[in-house]
Design an enzyme around this catalytic site. Structure first.
Site, PDB file in Angstrom:
ATOM      1  N   LYS A 244      58.447  44.609  38.290  1.00  0.00           N
ATOM      2  CA  LYS A 244      57.777  43.363  38.670  1.00  0.00           C
ATOM      3  C   LYS A 244      57.811  42.344  37.532  1.00  0.00           C
ATOM      4  O   LYS A 244      58.165  41.191  37.728  1.00  0.00           O
ATOM      5  CB  LYS A 244      56.298  43.594  39.001  1.00  0.00           C
ATOM      6  CG  LYS A 244      56.021  44.627  40.044  1.00  0.00           C
ATOM      7  CD  LYS A 244      54.522  44.787  40.232  1.00  0.00           C
ATOM      8  CE  LYS A 244      53.770  45.204  38.975  1.00  0.00           C
ATOM      9  NZ  LYS A 244      53.789  46.617  38.651  1.00  0.00           N
TER      10      LYS A 244
ATOM     11  N   ARG B  96      45.203  45.444  42.636  1.00  0.00           N
ATOM     12  CA  ARG B  96      45.574  46.851  42.469  1.00  0.00           C
ATOM     13  C   ARG B  96      44.629  47.789  43.197  1.00  0.00           C
ATOM     14  O   ARG B  96      44.847  49.005  43.177  1.00  0.00           O
ATOM     15  CB  ARG B  96      45.535  47.212  40.985  1.00  0.00           C
ATOM     16  CG  ARG B  96      46.861  47.095  40.249  1.00  0.00           C
ATOM     17  CD  ARG B  96      46.529  47.328  38.805  1.00  0.00           C
ATOM     18  NE  ARG B  96      47.521  47.833  37.929  1.00  0.00           N
ATOM     19  CZ  ARG B  96      48.356  47.092  37.203  1.00  0.00           C
ATOM     20  NH1 ARG B  96      48.418  45.814  37.358  1.00  0.00           N
ATOM     21  NH2 ARG B  96      49.143  47.661  36.330  1.00  0.00           N
TER      22      ARG B  96
ATOM     23  N   ARG C   8      60.118  51.699  27.320  1.00  0.00           N
ATOM     24  CA  ARG C   8      59.802  50.274  27.217  1.00  0.00           C
ATOM     25  C   ARG C   8      59.342  49.888  25.812  1.00  0.00           C
ATOM     26  O   ARG C   8      58.592  50.600  25.169  1.00  0.00           O
ATOM     27  CB  ARG C   8      58.709  49.941  28.226  1.00  0.00           C
ATOM     28  CG  ARG C   8      58.434  48.479  28.345  1.00  0.00           C
ATOM     29  CD  ARG C   8      57.905  48.140  29.677  1.00  0.00           C
ATOM     30  NE  ARG C   8      56.515  48.566  29.822  1.00  0.00           N
ATOM     31  CZ  ARG C   8      55.751  48.181  30.828  1.00  0.00           C
ATOM     32  NH1 ARG C   8      56.240  47.413  31.779  1.00  0.00           N
ATOM     33  NH2 ARG C   8      54.515  48.598  30.902  1.00  0.00           N
TER      34      ARG C   8
ATOM     35  N   ARG D  67      54.090  50.112  23.458  1.00  0.00           N
ATOM     36  CA  ARG D  67      52.677  49.923  23.791  1.00  0.00           C
ATOM     37  C   ARG D  67      52.015  51.276  23.962  1.00  0.00           C
ATOM     38  O   ARG D  67      52.627  52.190  24.499  1.00  0.00           O
ATOM     39  CB  ARG D  67      52.554  49.132  25.104  1.00  0.00           C
ATOM     40  CG  ARG D  67      52.276  47.658  24.886  1.00  0.00           C
ATOM     41  CD  ARG D  67      52.553  46.837  26.116  1.00  0.00           C
ATOM     42  NE  ARG D  67      52.014  47.408  27.355  1.00  0.00           N
ATOM     43  CZ  ARG D  67      52.237  46.899  28.560  1.00  0.00           C
ATOM     44  NH1 ARG D  67      52.970  45.809  28.687  1.00  0.00           N
ATOM     45  NH2 ARG D  67      51.732  47.449  29.634  1.00  0.00           N
TER      46      ARG D  67
HETATM   47  P1  ADP Z   1      52.424  47.231  34.283  1.00  0.00           P
HETATM   48  O1  ADP Z   1      53.246  47.564  33.127  1.00  0.00           O
HETATM   49  O2  ADP Z   1      52.052  48.326  35.179  1.00  0.00           O
HETATM   50  O3  ADP Z   1      52.873  46.011  35.003  1.00  0.00           O
HETATM   51  P2  ADP Z   1      50.241  45.696  33.444  1.00  0.00           P
HETATM   52  O4  ADP Z   1      50.735  45.006  32.247  1.00  0.00           O
HETATM   53  O5  ADP Z   1      50.178  44.966  34.720  1.00  0.00           O
HETATM   54  O6  ADP Z   1      51.034  47.023  33.624  1.00  0.00           O
HETATM   55  O7  ADP Z   1      48.787  46.273  33.160  1.00  0.00           O
HETATM   56  C1  ADP Z   1      48.482  47.024  32.010  1.00  0.00           C
HETATM   57  C2  ADP Z   1      47.066  47.558  32.126  1.00  0.00           C
HETATM   58  O8  ADP Z   1      46.148  46.468  32.288  1.00  0.00           O
HETATM   59  C3  ADP Z   1      46.818  48.443  33.325  1.00  0.00           C
HETATM   60  O9  ADP Z   1      47.193  49.772  33.098  1.00  0.00           O
HETATM   61  C4  ADP Z   1      45.319  48.275  33.519  1.00  0.00           C
HETATM   62  O10 ADP Z   1      44.597  49.025  32.575  1.00  0.00           O
HETATM   63  C5  ADP Z   1      45.113  46.810  33.202  1.00  0.00           C
HETATM   64  N1  ADP Z   1      45.246  45.964  34.410  1.00  0.00           N
HETATM   65  C6  ADP Z   1      46.212  45.042  34.678  1.00  0.00           C
HETATM   66  N2  ADP Z   1      46.051  44.487  35.887  1.00  0.00           N
HETATM   67  C7  ADP Z   1      44.954  45.066  36.424  1.00  0.00           C
HETATM   68  C8  ADP Z   1      44.275  44.944  37.671  1.00  0.00           C
HETATM   69  N3  ADP Z   1      44.713  44.117  38.640  1.00  0.00           N
HETATM   70  N4  ADP Z   1      43.174  45.714  37.853  1.00  0.00           N
HETATM   71  C9  ADP Z   1      42.728  46.553  36.917  1.00  0.00           C
HETATM   72  N5  ADP Z   1      43.328  46.738  35.734  1.00  0.00           N
HETATM   73  C10 ADP Z   1      44.431  46.006  35.470  1.00  0.00           C
END
Ligand code: ADP
Ligand code: ZN
Length: 216
Positions: free
Chosen positions: A17, A92, A131, A164
């Protein structure tokens, strides 16, 4: 096409995404709203919100619904979202989807499509643990698919690349589990609305062609 479209990108962590959004934004003038990016920014600035979120994020757990929904609502209220937006990584949970519905109603916006990026689990785990992120500008690389020109150094800004803490294998598995438990119901929720578009491609050009065709 894609102009003034209001989209949600949903998919497991590592489904692409974020990478695909970044690429799309080079071609289309849409506002990118990534709750992960906003949260990481809060952590960098050491805000109260950032301090509350940081531990949860390190463990791959979700930040409370009200907090992320509040952030998104504030962003949607900005006038630049008139040109269309991509919600990346939000909602989410089903509760977040409900809070989003209220926020959209309040800000006078409506959703066009929900795009689901579907990728097999083994590939997700492989990608997640490969990553790398830039400490300075947040650019994302992947040792497998998108290596930087020079190892450990950001192509864009020369910043240091690092893994990360939420990209370790253990956390990656936990994030997938959280995705299937909490976010799968969101997908079912949008499937019922008829707005869901599922993409199983991993090739960017094919994804773009598909979006072009489907989002007109
Ligand atoms: P990804 O690499 O899955 O796209 P993100 O960068 O979107 O991860 O999110 C990293 C972390 O931030 C998640 O694991 C969660 O802890 C928190 N987070 C991000 N978006 C949300 C959300 N919509 N609801 C709850 N926690 C979130
Ligand atoms: Zn950088």
């Amino acid at each position: 096409m894609l102009k003034q479209k209001n989209l949600i990108f949903v998919g497991a962590p590592g489904a692409g995404k974020g990478t695909f959004s970044a690429w799309l934004l080079e071609h289309y003038d849409l506002v990118h709203i990534s709750t992960g990016d906003i949260l990481r920014d809060e952590i960098r600035r050491d805000t109260e919100l950032g301090r509350a979120a940081s531990g949860l994020m390190k463990e791959g757990k979700l930040v409370p619904d009200e907090i992320v929904a509040g952030m998104v609502k504030a962003r949607l209220a900005q006038p630049d979202c008139d040109k269309g937006f991509i919600l990346d990584g939000f909602p989410r949970t089903v509760h977040q989807a409900e809070l989003l519905e209220a926020a959209l109603a309040e800000t006078g916006r409506k959703l066009d499509r929900v795009v689901l990026f579907q990728v097999p689990d083994e590939m997700l785990l492989q990608r997640l643990t490969a990553r790398l992120s830039c400490r300075k500008c947040g650019e994302i690389y992947n040792r497998l698919f998108l290596p930087p020109r020079q190892e450990g150094v950001c192509d864009k800004c020369g910043g240091e690349l690092f893994q990360r803490p939420d990209d370790s294998l253990e956390t990656a598995k936990n994030r997938l589990r959280v995705f299937y438990e909490q976010t799968q119901p969101v997908i079912d929720y949008y499937a019922r609305s008829g707005k869901l578009l599922t993409i199983t491609e991993t090739d960017r050009e094919r994804i773009q062609q598909l979006l072009n065709r489907e989002l007109n």
